[in-house]
Design an enzyme around this catalytic site. Structure first.
Site, short mmCIF file in Angstrom:
data_model
loop_
_atom_site.label_atom_id
_atom_site.label_comp_id
_atom_site.label_asym_id
_atom_site.label_seq_id
_atom_site.Cartn_x
_atom_site.Cartn_y
_atom_site.Cartn_z
N HIS A 1 49.03 10.11 73.18
CA HIS A 1 48.62 10.45 71.81
C HIS A 1 47.51 11.50 71.81
O HIS A 1 47.54 12.46 71.03
CB HIS A 1 48.15 9.18 71.09
N GLU A 2 46.52 11.32 72.70
CA GLU A 2 45.42 12.28 72.77
C GLU A 2 45.89 13.62 73.33
O GLU A 2 45.45 14.68 72.89
CB GLU A 2 44.28 11.71 73.61
N HIS B 1 47.42 15.59 70.59
CA HIS B 1 46.42 16.29 69.77
C HIS B 1 46.02 17.61 70.44
O HIS B 1 45.84 18.63 69.76
CB HIS B 1 45.18 15.42 69.58
N GLU C 1 47.78 12.80 62.64
CA GLU C 1 47.86 11.56 63.41
C GLU C 1 49.31 11.10 63.55
O GLU C 1 49.74 10.68 64.63
CB GLU C 1 47.02 10.46 62.74
#
Length: 356
Positions: A218-219, A222, A291
């Protein structure tokens, strides 16, 4: 032809399964297995979205059966198309949100100084092409975070290597740990040219390996999507909207009008008064969109929706101190608009729709 003593697969085959139903793919395998004499000839089970059927025939040897295992799962093509459509919708929503903030800022600038004020307001918030360098000294000074090394956590760096390769990152992020054993969180800083990911001690100790992989993906999403740059631009727009609206209100109250401002003073006052709140709501909406896009990208990078959902549930319980179901039941539309992250129930539902 088969070793009757084996309990594992002796022969494997596969089928495209096109005639089994639209949108499904199949995998057929055969094995000689040892089973009790009394057993089900046909067994049907389900694992996630995959339907598993097992058929057993006597092989002629006592306790040995020929097992035919058929797995039916949604076709990858449909899932891929759904994920691409989701990604395109997120990109479109992000673009529209930024455009809405620019239009709001331009309106406030025009009220303050006409055409010249419009140009100054918009051009003054143009995003910089790059992101500031992230050094270890900066990370320690800002967060008190210490760098992690592959010698210290080889499994974590092994996960990082696999995720970054699949993400196509030419430069991998540096990993840091924040000495907060009672906190569970992770942060991504920077973009593809240079980045860092910060984990708290609490997250690294409370999550399983697969859950950490989901959070890490997930990071990394980003970082690959350059969300730090996008959100920095949105924050600059939000601040500019606040300053410009205050300047416009001061001019209106002082009686310095231009053009047709005098005849529409009450309407312009209302618009300028609402502009900061509208800018804040648009900024939060953009954060929620990014997100959801990071969740979808993390699913692409790991292919493990169960671990990602489990990690989100743990984070929800940790931060809310009670179950995600209770939180989502108490939230209304107004609370949703005031969140920087989507509700966990919304994120889980989106992940399930993309995974199955």
């Amino acid at each position: 032809m088969f070793d009757a003593g084996t309990s594992h697969m002796a022969l494997r085959g596969s089928s495209g399964g096109r005639g089994l139903g639209a949108g499904f793919a199949s995998n057929v395998s055969f094995a000689l297995v040892r089973c009790p004499r009394r057993m089900e000839m046909l067994r049907v089970s389900q694992s996630g979205a995959t339907i598993v059927m097992e058929l057993h025939w006597p092989s002629g040897d006592v306790g040995v059966f020929l097992c035919c295992r058929i797995e039916l799962c949604p076709g990858d093509r449909q899932l891929r198309q759904r994920r691409l459509a989701h990604q395109a919708a997120n990109q479109q929503a992000s673009t529209l949100t930024i455009v809405a903030m620019l239009l709001l800022l331009a309106t406030c600038g025009w009220i303050v100084g006409g055409t010249e004020g419009l140009h100054r307001a918009v051009l003054g918030t143009a995003p910089l092409p790059g992101t500031p360098a992230i050094s270890r000294e900066t990370m320690y000074r800002w967060f008190g975070a210490r760098p992690l090394s592959p010698v210290e956590l080889p499994q974590l760096f092994g996960i990082l290597a696999g995720v970054c390769r699949r993400a196509g990152l030419a430069r991998w992020p540096e990993l840091y740990c924040l000495a907060r054993p009672g906190d569970m969180n992770a942060y991504a800083l920077g973009g593809p040219a240079g980045s860092a990911i910060v984990f708290t001690e609490g997250l690294l100790s409370a999550m399983t390996r697969d859950e950490i992989a989901g959070i890490l993906a997930h990071e990394v999403a980003h970082i690959r999507n350059n969300d730090s740059w996008t959100m920095s631009w949105a924050a600059a727009l939000r601040r500019a909207i606040g300053w410009t609206s205050l300047a416009g209100l001061a001019l209106l109250r002082a009686g310095h009008h231009h053009g047709g401002m005098a005849s529409n003073g009450s309407l312009l006052t209302a618009l300028l008064s609402a502009a900061p709140a509208l800018g804040q709501l648009l900024d939060l909406a953009l954060s929620r969109i990014r997100e959801l896009d990071a969740d979808a990208t993390a699913l692409e990078l790991t292919g493990d929706s169960h671990a990602l959902i489990a990690a989100l549930s743990k984070l929800e319980r940790h931060h809310a101190d009670f179950s995600a179901t209770s939180v989502s039941a108490l939230q209304g539309d107004l609370m949703r608009l005031l969140r920087s992250h989507p509700a966990t129930s919304e994120r889980v539902g989106r992940l399930l729709s993309l995974a199955y």
